[in-house]
Motif scaffolding. Structure first.
Motif, short mmCIF file in Angstrom:
data_model
loop_
_atom_site.label_atom_id
_atom_site.label_comp_id
_atom_site.label_asym_id
_atom_site.label_seq_id
_atom_site.Cartn_x
_atom_site.Cartn_y
_atom_site.Cartn_z
N LEU A 298 8.32 -3.36 -5.10
CA LEU A 298 8.14 -1.96 -4.74
C LEU A 298 9.32 -1.43 -3.92
O LEU A 298 9.79 -0.30 -4.14
CB LEU A 298 6.85 -1.79 -3.95
CG LEU A 298 5.57 -2.00 -4.77
CD1 LEU A 298 4.36 -2.16 -3.86
CD2 LEU A 298 5.35 -0.83 -5.72
N VAL A 299 9.82 -2.23 -2.99
CA VAL A 299 10.91 -1.78 -2.13
C VAL A 299 12.21 -1.61 -2.92
O VAL A 299 12.89 -0.59 -2.82
CB VAL A 299 11.12 -2.77 -0.96
CG1 VAL A 299 12.38 -2.40 -0.18
CG2 VAL A 299 9.91 -2.76 -0.04
N VAL A 300 12.53 -2.61 -3.73
CA VAL A 300 13.77 -2.54 -4.51
C VAL A 300 13.71 -1.40 -5.51
O VAL A 300 14.68 -0.65 -5.68
CB VAL A 300 14.04 -3.88 -5.23
CG1 VAL A 300 15.22 -3.75 -6.19
CG2 VAL A 300 14.31 -4.98 -4.22
N ALA A 301 12.58 -1.23 -6.17
CA ALA A 301 12.44 -0.12 -7.13
C ALA A 301 12.61 1.23 -6.42
O ALA A 301 13.29 2.13 -6.92
CB ALA A 301 11.08 -0.18 -7.82
N SER A 302 12.00 1.35 -5.22
CA SER A 302 12.12 2.60 -4.47
C SER A 302 13.56 2.89 -4.09
O SER A 302 14.05 4.02 -4.22
CB SER A 302 11.25 2.53 -3.21
OG SER A 302 9.89 2.39 -3.54
N ILE A 303 14.26 1.87 -3.62
CA ILE A 303 15.65 2.05 -3.20
C ILE A 303 16.53 2.45 -4.39
O ILE A 303 17.34 3.38 -4.31
CB ILE A 303 16.19 0.76 -2.55
CG1 ILE A 303 15.49 0.51 -1.21
CG2 ILE A 303 17.70 0.86 -2.34
CD1 ILE A 303 15.86 -0.80 -0.57
N LEU A 304 16.38 1.74 -5.51
CA LEU A 304 17.22 2.03 -6.68
C LEU A 304 16.96 3.43 -7.23
O LEU A 304 17.90 4.14 -7.61
CB LEU A 304 16.98 0.98 -7.76
CG LEU A 304 17.51 -0.42 -7.46
CD1 LEU A 304 17.17 -1.37 -8.60
CD2 LEU A 304 19.01 -0.41 -7.23
N ILE A 305 15.70 3.82 -7.28
CA ILE A 305 15.38 5.16 -7.77
C ILE A 305 15.94 6.21 -6.82
O ILE A 305 16.44 7.26 -7.24
CB ILE A 305 13.86 5.32 -7.95
CG1 ILE A 305 13.36 4.39 -9.05
CG2 ILE A 305 13.51 6.77 -8.30
CD1 ILE A 305 11.85 4.30 -9.14
N SER A 306 15.87 5.93 -5.49
CA SER A 306 16.43 6.86 -4.51
C SER A 306 17.93 7.01 -4.68
O SER A 306 18.47 8.13 -4.67
CB SER A 306 16.12 6.36 -3.09
OG SER A 306 14.75 6.26 -2.87
N ILE A 307 18.63 5.89 -4.84
CA ILE A 307 20.08 5.94 -5.02
C ILE A 307 20.43 6.68 -6.30
O ILE A 307 21.34 7.53 -6.34
CB ILE A 307 20.66 4.51 -5.05
CG1 ILE A 307 20.49 3.85 -3.67
CG2 ILE A 307 22.13 4.53 -5.46
CD1 ILE A 307 20.90 2.38 -3.64
N LEU B 53 0.83 -1.20 0.00
CA LEU B 53 0.00 0.00 0.00
C LEU B 53 0.87 1.26 0.00
O LEU B 53 0.69 2.16 -0.83
CB LEU B 53 -0.92 -0.01 1.22
CG LEU B 53 -1.97 1.10 1.30
CD1 LEU B 53 -3.08 0.83 0.31
CD2 LEU B 53 -2.56 1.18 2.71
N VAL B 54 1.82 1.30 0.92
CA VAL B 54 2.69 2.48 1.03
C VAL B 54 3.60 2.60 -0.20
O VAL B 54 3.85 3.70 -0.70
CB VAL B 54 3.53 2.41 2.32
CG1 VAL B 54 4.47 3.60 2.41
CG2 VAL B 54 2.62 2.36 3.54
N GLY B 55 4.08 1.46 -0.70
CA GLY B 55 4.95 1.48 -1.88
C GLY B 55 4.23 2.00 -3.11
O GLY B 55 4.79 2.77 -3.90
N THR B 56 2.98 1.58 -3.30
CA THR B 56 2.19 2.07 -4.43
C THR B 56 1.98 3.57 -4.34
O THR B 56 2.11 4.30 -5.33
CB THR B 56 0.83 1.35 -4.48
OG1 THR B 56 1.04 -0.07 -4.61
CG2 THR B 56 -0.01 1.84 -5.65
N PHE B 57 1.67 4.04 -3.13
CA PHE B 57 1.50 5.48 -2.92
C PHE B 57 2.78 6.25 -3.23
O PHE B 57 2.76 7.28 -3.90
CB PHE B 57 1.06 5.74 -1.48
CG PHE B 57 1.09 7.19 -1.09
CD1 PHE B 57 0.03 8.03 -1.42
CD2 PHE B 57 2.17 7.72 -0.41
CE1 PHE B 57 0.07 9.38 -1.07
CE2 PHE B 57 2.21 9.06 -0.06
CZ PHE B 57 1.14 9.90 -0.39
#
Length: 759
Positions: free
Chosen positions: A420-429, A260-264
């Motif tokens: 969602l978590v891995v995509a978020s981390i990679l985009i952040s980096i 839920l949080v990752g989609t948001f």
């Protein structure tokens, strides 16, 4: 003088609205695919969360036109007139390009498309300027920031490779920890997993999302940057405790919370950062117009003489435009069927269970799979048996991932969370390192990597899935090439064609979008008419009868129409219509192929002991395949004859074929109605005319033999005519065999020989 530029501005903003619709339809895969594929929530709830994320991202967006600030081209080297041409070419190209990819159901990058469109249009305009001044084309480098284009290409390659590998590695170890029976393991390891995941997503929101919010104080952003490790450490502790509390006291599934949080977060980042890809160009055009208008009022400078150095800085977007753009994006999410098609491509390529494979294997996918199998066998040979057995236990998939079933997940909550978590981390980096990563590329390749680790790509499906990934990746590079080339060509056309060229190109864009909409609507209606196979719907012979009757009625209808059209168009020697018939035959063949692919699942789901019913269904498919093969031969040979410019059939031959067609049409109309109504008692009446129909065809064969001995002088005509008659005879025979099978079935029903049949 101002009027033409006002018209161009209106056109640019109209194109921007269209671009928002087609762009969001494509980028929806970024933040919807994991939640939709896992069925963590209902579609309605997923769209609500995504809409909130998009809305918040749009409102808090800085509205800075990223590509202008990054300097894809140097505005100070172009005059106002030339800048407006560049922007017009870019918007027309972007609308056409994104709609094309949406129609194919393939995800692409809006960032890459807009960057290379700006680059292509600017190169075209710079080349025209240099040519007019008799300069050296090497001077194009003075107009273009080539280093930025190089960064984009490197970013694409990094995103593709790194995202895939990291996704695969993280998913592999996540599966070793949780296995597919993760419900019990979540109770013990879920809090830590939730803590790590939510912390990563928080960092993603802070870095990727809040960095674009205009009213966030610079001191706060600097504090986040300077105390990153402290924030991550505190977040890890707090979110771990929070996750444990959710599981212990509120019985909340922490994996669903992560999804839920990752989609948001991905929706927020998309709107906050990519929104200006769609509206940044018209905003820049608006600002350009204001700069020139101010200068024209005071000095009378002409559009062809006013350099646009004022665009060198940032191009801010008024808040009301951001709100309007956000509203369009949210509406598109809810109502765009093309968005669902793009998401479906990503979901099906990563589906754990079987699916109707959309992509055909190619030499690249076959080679990759072949050598991967060899490598896997080599690794397996040197791995100790004890370790191998332990690993295999973790990958024992006992969950039922249904095939093409909208009610069951394509993959589980563990994989969706990792995506969602891995995509978020990679985009952040990537953001922290100021790398020009594409959210589309990262999210898609992470999903493909996790699919590989989860063994969703087994020996049965790997060659098709890899082919799909290769096609999508190839499409990304095609995006850059086509965006650059099309924008360059459109820019040149507008420069030399003026307002007439602009009108024609906008008309082309409108026509293309309208045509795409009509074709897409027609395709969706055809899909709605065709009930897809679902395993749970088929369990008895009665279910098979109902299902197969619909299929037979549909195929017989198609064969009937194809036979009549072929005879008619052959008589008129109409190459164009015969070519359409040849293409249409593929639809019938694809229907048969789909039914054949489902044979395994029919047999698996039919009630125990119904061997005769399975044989009954297989024979149906055999006869249907013979029928379609016959009409395929008739259609293709007729087209090839005309395409090779051979002599047309003689009047008597065409007349005889038309008589056969009339009788075939009456036969097929009757058969179609029998199976549509499931009134199998009428089969005997049709079968009674079998021999008479075969005799009619036989007589025509004899007549042609006599013609050859007396008047016929064309070997190609005789070859075609004999072929048509012989295949028509085979078509009649296969059709009658199918009817005889159903007649026997009716007798079997009356004597209850088929288990599970209601007499």
């Amino acid at each position: 003088m101002e009027d033409i530029y006002i018209v161009m501005l209106v056109a640019l903003f109209a194109l921007a609205v269209t671009d928002l619709v087609v762009g969001v339809s494509n980028d929806a895969i970024n933040f919807l695919s994991s939640a939709i594929g896992s069925r963590a929530f209902s579609m309605r709830n997923i769209l609500i969360v995504a809409s909130i994320g998009v809305g918040v991202g749009a409102v808090f967006s800085s509205g800075i036109m990223e590509v202008a600030r990054k300097g894809i081209f140097l505005p100070g080297e172009f005059y106002f007139e030339e800048i407006m041409i560049i922007f017009m070419a870019v918007m027309i190209t972007d609308v056409l390009l994104l709609d094309f990819f949406n129609s194919l159901g393939l995800p692409t990058s809006t960032t890459v498309s807009i960057v290379f469109e700006l680059l292509g249009a600017a190169v075209s305009m710079a080349a025209i300027k240099i040519y007019k001044d008799s300069g050296n084309f090497v001077d194009i480098l003075n107009y273009i920031n080539t280093s930025k284009a190089t960064e984009i290409i490197i970013g694409i390659l990094l995103a593709v490779v790194v995202a895939f590998i990291i996704g695969a590695v993280v998913q592999y170890f996540s599966r070793l920890i949780f296995s597919f029976q993760f419900e019990q393991k979540v109770k013990y390891a879920g809090a830590v997993f939730g803590g790590v995941s939510l912390t990563a997503i928080l960092y993603f929101i802070l870095l990727k999302g809040l960095s674009s919010v205009t009213f966030i104080p610079e001191a706060f952003l600097n504090y986040i940057d300077e105390n990153t490790l402290v924030i991550i450490g505190a977040g890890l502790i707090l979110f771990t405790l929070f996750s444990q509390a959710l599981m212990s006291f509120f019985k909340v599934n922490v994996l669903k919370m992560v999804i839920l949080v990752g989609t948001f977060s991905l929706a927020l980042a998309f709107a906050g950062n990519d929104l200006v890809n769609f509206i940044g160009v018209p905003i820049a055009a608006w600002q350009s117009f204001e700069l020139w208008q101010s200068a024209y009022t005071s000095t009378g400078v002409l559009p062809s003489e006013f350099l646009m150095s004022g665009l060198q800085g940032e191009v801010s977007t008024p808040p009301f435009l951001l709100l309007g753009a956000g509203a369009v994006m949210v509406i598109t999410l809810w109502f765009s069927s093309k968005a669902r098609n793009v998401v479906k491509t990503g979901v099906n390529l990563s589906r754990q269970g079987e699916v109707s494979e959309r992509f055909d294997p190619n030499f690249i996918s076959r080679g990759i799979v072949r050598y991967s199998v060899i490598l896997g066998n080599g690794i397996g040979a040197i791995t100790p048996d004890v370790i191998s057995r332990k690993i295999e236990e973790k990958f024992q998939n006992q969950k039922a991932f249904s095939r093409d079933d909208d009610e069951t997940p394509a993959f589980d909550l563990v994989r969706a969370s990792v995506n969602l978590v891995v995509a978020s981390i990679l985009i952040s980096i990537g953001t922290s390192l100021k790398l020009p990563l594409s959210t589309t590329y990262v999210t898609f390749m992470v999903a493909m990597g996790t699919s590989l680790s989860d063994r969703a790509w087994d020996r049965e499906s790997a060659v098709y899935r890899v082919a799909g990934v290769v096609n999508v990746i190839g499409g990304w590079f095609v995006t850059a090439l086509v965006a650059f080339s099309a924008a360059a060509i459109f820019g040149a056309i507008i420069y030399f064609g003026g307002i007439i060229a602009i009108t024609v190109l906008i008309g082309l864009a409108i026509f293309s979008i309208a045509r795409s909409f009509v074709l897409h609507s027609r395709k969706e209606k055809e899909k709605a008419k065709t009930k897809p196979f679902r395993r749970k719907d088929i369990s008895t012979i009665n279910d098979i009868v109902v299902e197969s009757s619909k299929n037979i009625s549909s195929i017989v209808c198609g064969v009937n129409q194809m036979f009549s059209k072929t005879v008619k168009n052959l008589g008129y020697y109409d190459k164009g219509k015969l070519k359409k018939n040849k293409k249409s035959i593929k639809k019938l063949e694809s229907e048969i192929d789909e039914l054949k692919r489902n044979v395994f699942y029919f047999i698996k789901t039919i009630e125990e002991g119904s061997l005769d019913s399975n044989r009954f269904y297989i024979l149906i498919l055999d006869y249907l395949q013979d029928i379609v093969q016959s009409i395929g031969y008739i259609t293709r040979n007729s087209y090839n004859h005309v395409n090779n410019n051979h002599k047309n059939l003689k009047f008597n031959q065409v007349r005889d074929l038309k008589r056969v067609d009339d009788k075939m049409q009456a036969l097929f109309d009757e058969i179609e109605d029998i199976f549509a109504q499931q009134d199998f008692a009428r089969i005997d009446v049709v079968l009674a005319g079998k021999q008479a129909l075969l005799n009619d065809v036989g007589e025509l064969i004899e007549k042609q033999i006599k013609r050859i001995r007396t008047t016929e002088s064309s070997p190609k005509n005789s070859e075609l005519y004999f072929g048509l008659l012989l295949e028509t005879r085979d078509l009649i025979t296969s059709t009658m065999n199918l009817l005889e099978l159903y007649r026997e079935f009716n007798f079997a029903v009356e004597t209850t020989r088929f288990p599970g049949v209601r007499p």
